[in-house]
Design a protein around this motif. Structure first.
Motif, PDB file in Angstrom:
ATOM      1  N   HIS A 133       0.838  -1.197   0.000  1.00 48.50           N
ATOM      2  CA  HIS A 133       0.000   0.000   0.000  1.00 48.50           C
ATOM      3  C   HIS A 133       0.875   1.250   0.000  1.00 48.50           C
ATOM      4  CE1 HIS A 133      -3.335  -2.407   2.281  1.00 48.50           C
ATOM      5  NE2 HIS A 133      -3.275  -2.711   0.990  1.00 48.50           N
ATOM      6  N   HIS A 134       0.632   2.123  -0.956  1.00 50.63           N
ATOM      7  CA  HIS A 134       1.275   3.433  -1.000  1.00 50.63           C
ATOM      8  C   HIS A 134       0.254   4.517  -0.717  1.00 50.63           C
ATOM      9  CE1 HIS A 134       5.104   1.918  -2.561  1.00 50.63           C
ATOM     10  NE2 HIS A 134       4.367   1.083  -3.276  1.00 50.63           N
ATOM     11  N   LYS A 135      -1.011   4.178  -0.890  1.00 54.33           N
ATOM     12  CA  LYS A 135      -2.140   5.039  -0.549  1.00 54.33           C
ATOM     13  C   LYS A 135      -3.103   4.170   0.249  1.00 54.33           C
ATOM     14  CE  LYS A 135      -3.586   8.144  -3.697  1.00 54.33           C
ATOM     15  NZ  LYS A 135      -3.079   9.421  -3.288  1.00 54.33           N
ATOM     16  N   CYS A 136      -3.769   4.754   1.203  1.00 49.93           N
ATOM     17  CA  CYS A 136      -4.683   4.008   2.072  1.00 49.93           C
ATOM     18  C   CYS A 136      -5.831   3.407   1.254  1.00 49.93           C
ATOM     19  CB  CYS A 136      -5.232   4.933   3.147  1.00 49.93           C
ATOM     20  SG  CYS A 136      -6.410   4.126   4.244  1.00 49.93           S
ATOM     21  N   PRO A 137      -6.033   2.085   1.323  1.00 46.97           N
ATOM     22  CA  PRO A 137      -7.114   1.448   0.556  1.00 46.97           C
ATOM     23  C   PRO A 137      -8.504   1.940   0.957  1.00 46.97           C
ATOM     24  CG  PRO A 137      -5.632  -0.203   1.470  1.00 46.97           C
ATOM     25  CD  PRO A 137      -5.224   1.111   2.033  1.00 46.97           C
ATOM     26  N   LYS A 138      -8.634   2.478   2.161  1.00 46.25           N
ATOM     27  CA  LYS A 138      -9.936   3.003   2.591  1.00 46.25           C
ATOM     28  C   LYS A 138     -10.309   4.274   1.841  1.00 46.25           C
ATOM     29  CE  LYS A 138      -9.809   0.908   7.135  1.00 46.25           C
ATOM     30  NZ  LYS A 138      -9.773   1.112   8.571  1.00 46.25           N
ATOM     31  N   LYS A 139      -9.351   4.829   1.089  1.00 44.22           N
ATOM     32  CA  LYS A 139      -9.621   6.042   0.302  1.00 44.22           C
ATOM     33  C   LYS A 139      -9.990   5.732  -1.150  1.00 44.22           C
ATOM     34  CE  LYS A 139      -6.887   8.865   3.289  1.00 44.22           C
ATOM     35  NZ  LYS A 139      -7.267  10.168   3.699  1.00 44.22           N
ATOM     36  N   ILE A 140     -10.036   4.442  -1.496  1.00 42.59           N
ATOM     37  CA  ILE A 140     -10.433   4.042  -2.854  1.00 42.59           C
ATOM     38  C   ILE A 140     -11.896   4.399  -3.071  1.00 42.59           C
ATOM     39  CG2 ILE A 140     -10.865   2.030  -4.326  1.00 42.59           C
ATOM     40  CD1 ILE A 140      -8.304   0.790  -3.100  1.00 42.59           C
ATOM     41  N   VAL A 141     -12.203   4.981  -4.240  1.00 40.45           N
ATOM     42  CA  VAL A 141     -13.568   5.419  -4.528  1.00 40.45           C
ATOM     43  C   VAL A 141     -14.231   4.661  -5.682  1.00 40.45           C
ATOM     44  CG1 VAL A 141     -13.198   7.732  -3.579  1.00 40.45           C
ATOM     45  CG2 VAL A 141     -12.792   7.309  -6.022  1.00 40.45           C
ATOM     46  N   ALA A 142     -13.452   3.863  -6.431  1.00 42.61           N
ATOM     47  CA  ALA A 142     -14.035   3.184  -7.595  1.00 42.61           C
ATOM     48  C   ALA A 142     -13.126   2.057  -8.075  1.00 42.61           C
ATOM     49  CB  ALA A 142     -14.258   4.178  -8.739  1.00 42.61           C
ATOM     50  N   LEU A 143     -13.674   1.253  -8.960  1.00 38.70           N
ATOM     51  CA  LEU A 143     -12.927   0.270  -9.736  1.00 38.70           C
ATOM     52  C   LEU A 143     -13.135   0.659 -11.189  1.00 38.70           C
ATOM     53  CD1 LEU A 143     -11.583  -2.531 -10.435  1.00 38.70           C
ATOM     54  CD2 LEU A 143     -13.915  -3.442 -10.413  1.00 38.70           C
ATOM     55  N   THR A 144     -12.047   0.739 -11.965  1.00 40.51           N
ATOM     56  CA  THR A 144     -12.174   1.013 -13.393  1.00 40.51           C
ATOM     57  C   THR A 144     -11.448  -0.073 -14.179  1.00 40.51           C
ATOM     58  OG1 THR A 144     -10.195   2.392 -13.567  1.00 40.51           O
ATOM     59  CG2 THR A 144     -12.259   3.519 -13.011  1.00 40.51           C
ATOM     60  N   VAL A 145     -11.985  -0.399 -15.341  1.00 41.68           N
ATOM     61  CA  VAL A 145     -11.378  -1.370 -16.251  1.00 41.68           C
ATOM     62  C   VAL A 145     -11.467  -0.771 -17.652  1.00 41.68           C
ATOM     63  CG1 VAL A 145     -11.448  -3.729 -17.143  1.00 41.68           C
ATOM     64  CG2 VAL A 145     -12.200  -3.288 -14.798  1.00 41.68           C
ATOM     65  N   ARG A 146     -10.339  -0.809 -18.378  1.00 38.47           N
ATOM     66  CA  ARG A 146     -10.342  -0.296 -19.750  1.00 38.47           C
ATOM     67  C   ARG A 146      -9.329  -1.071 -20.585  1.00 38.47           C
ATOM     68  NH1 ARG A 146      -7.512   3.407 -16.705  1.00 38.47           N
ATOM     69  NH2 ARG A 146      -5.443   3.954 -17.492  1.00 38.47           N
ATOM     70  N   GLY A 147      -9.522  -1.036 -21.886  1.00 34.82           N
ATOM     71  CA  GLY A 147      -8.576  -1.685 -22.793  1.00 34.82           C
ATOM     72  C   GLY A 147      -9.216  -2.800 -23.591  1.00 34.82           C
ATOM     73  N   ASP A 148      -8.375  -3.737 -24.034  1.00 38.29           N
ATOM     74  CA  ASP A 148      -8.791  -4.810 -24.934  1.00 38.29           C
ATOM     75  C   ASP A 148      -9.218  -6.043 -24.138  1.00 38.29           C
ATOM     76  OD1 ASP A 148      -7.984  -3.094 -27.001  1.00 38.29           O
ATOM     77  OD2 ASP A 148      -5.934  -3.871 -26.907  1.00 38.29           O
ATOM     78  N   ILE A 149     -10.333  -5.919 -23.451  1.00 41.51           N
ATOM     79  CA  ILE A 149     -10.839  -6.986 -22.596  1.00 41.51           C
ATOM     80  C   ILE A 149     -12.351  -7.066 -22.716  1.00 41.51           C
ATOM     81  CG2 ILE A 149     -10.854  -5.395 -20.622  1.00 41.51           C
ATOM     82  CD1 ILE A 149     -10.498  -7.781 -18.758  1.00 41.51           C
TER      83      ILE A 149
END
Length: 174
Positions: A133-149
């Motif tokens: 962890h370099h940033k607190c996981p409790k501060k995560i606001v979203a999940l994003t997925v992009r690309g060729d999937i």
């Protein structure tokens, strides 16, 4: 069901009389409320196709950066690797390169598990690597997925505001 932030180009549409969803092309974003606590995990089921992005990216953004950036490079930049990184203070930090066992056209499952001081990433049950962890996981606001999937299913486990702790949404391709 997980609430999805709709993208004007991409959206989910529920099939009549079904719990399955039809998905139009990535990018995809879904909010994460109150961050990612210890022992929570996200599973992404999908397959990679040969496209213009040369792979795909999974990110867990915060309000002012990215806590975890996973770049699956399928030969792009001459690399066939999975890269971990984070964005803090407006800049990307040192990339960590790991073995990529994902194959074009073959379904896979990527599991991102949040442990006390690090993330653990597995693909098809094989441990790919840890990222501290370099940033607190409790501060995560979203999940994003992009690309060729093509994403077939995303499963959230042990998240407070996702149907009591475990929820999934399944996407069918037509």
């Amino acid at each position: 069901m997980v609430h999805i932030i709709e993208n004007p180009v991409s959206y989910f549409q529920r099939l009549p009389h079904s719990n399955e969803f039809y998905f139009q092309p990535i990018p995809l974003a879904t909010p994460i409320y109150e961050g990612m606590k210890a022992h929570s995990s996200v599973e992404i089921h999908g397959d990679v196709f040969q496209g213009p992005q040369g792979g795909f990216t999974v990110e867990f953004p915060t309000k002012n950066g990215v806590a975890l950036h996973i770049s699956v490079r399928m030969g792009s930049y001459g690399q066939n690797v999975i890269v971990f990184n984070h964005l803090a203070r407006g800049r990307w930090h040192r990339e960590e390169h790991h073995h990529n066992n994902i194959v074009f056209g073959r379904p896979f499952c990527m599991k991102i598990h949040n442990e006390h001081h690090k993330y653990s990433v597995h693909v098809d049950g094989h441990h790919i690597g840890h990222y501290h962890h370099h940033k607190c996981p409790k501060k995560i606001v979203a999940l994003t997925v992009r690309g060729d999937i093509r994403v077939g299913k995303i499963h959230f486990e042990n998240f407070k505001h996702h149907n009591g702790g475990g929820s999934s949404f399944i996407l069918s391709f037509h």
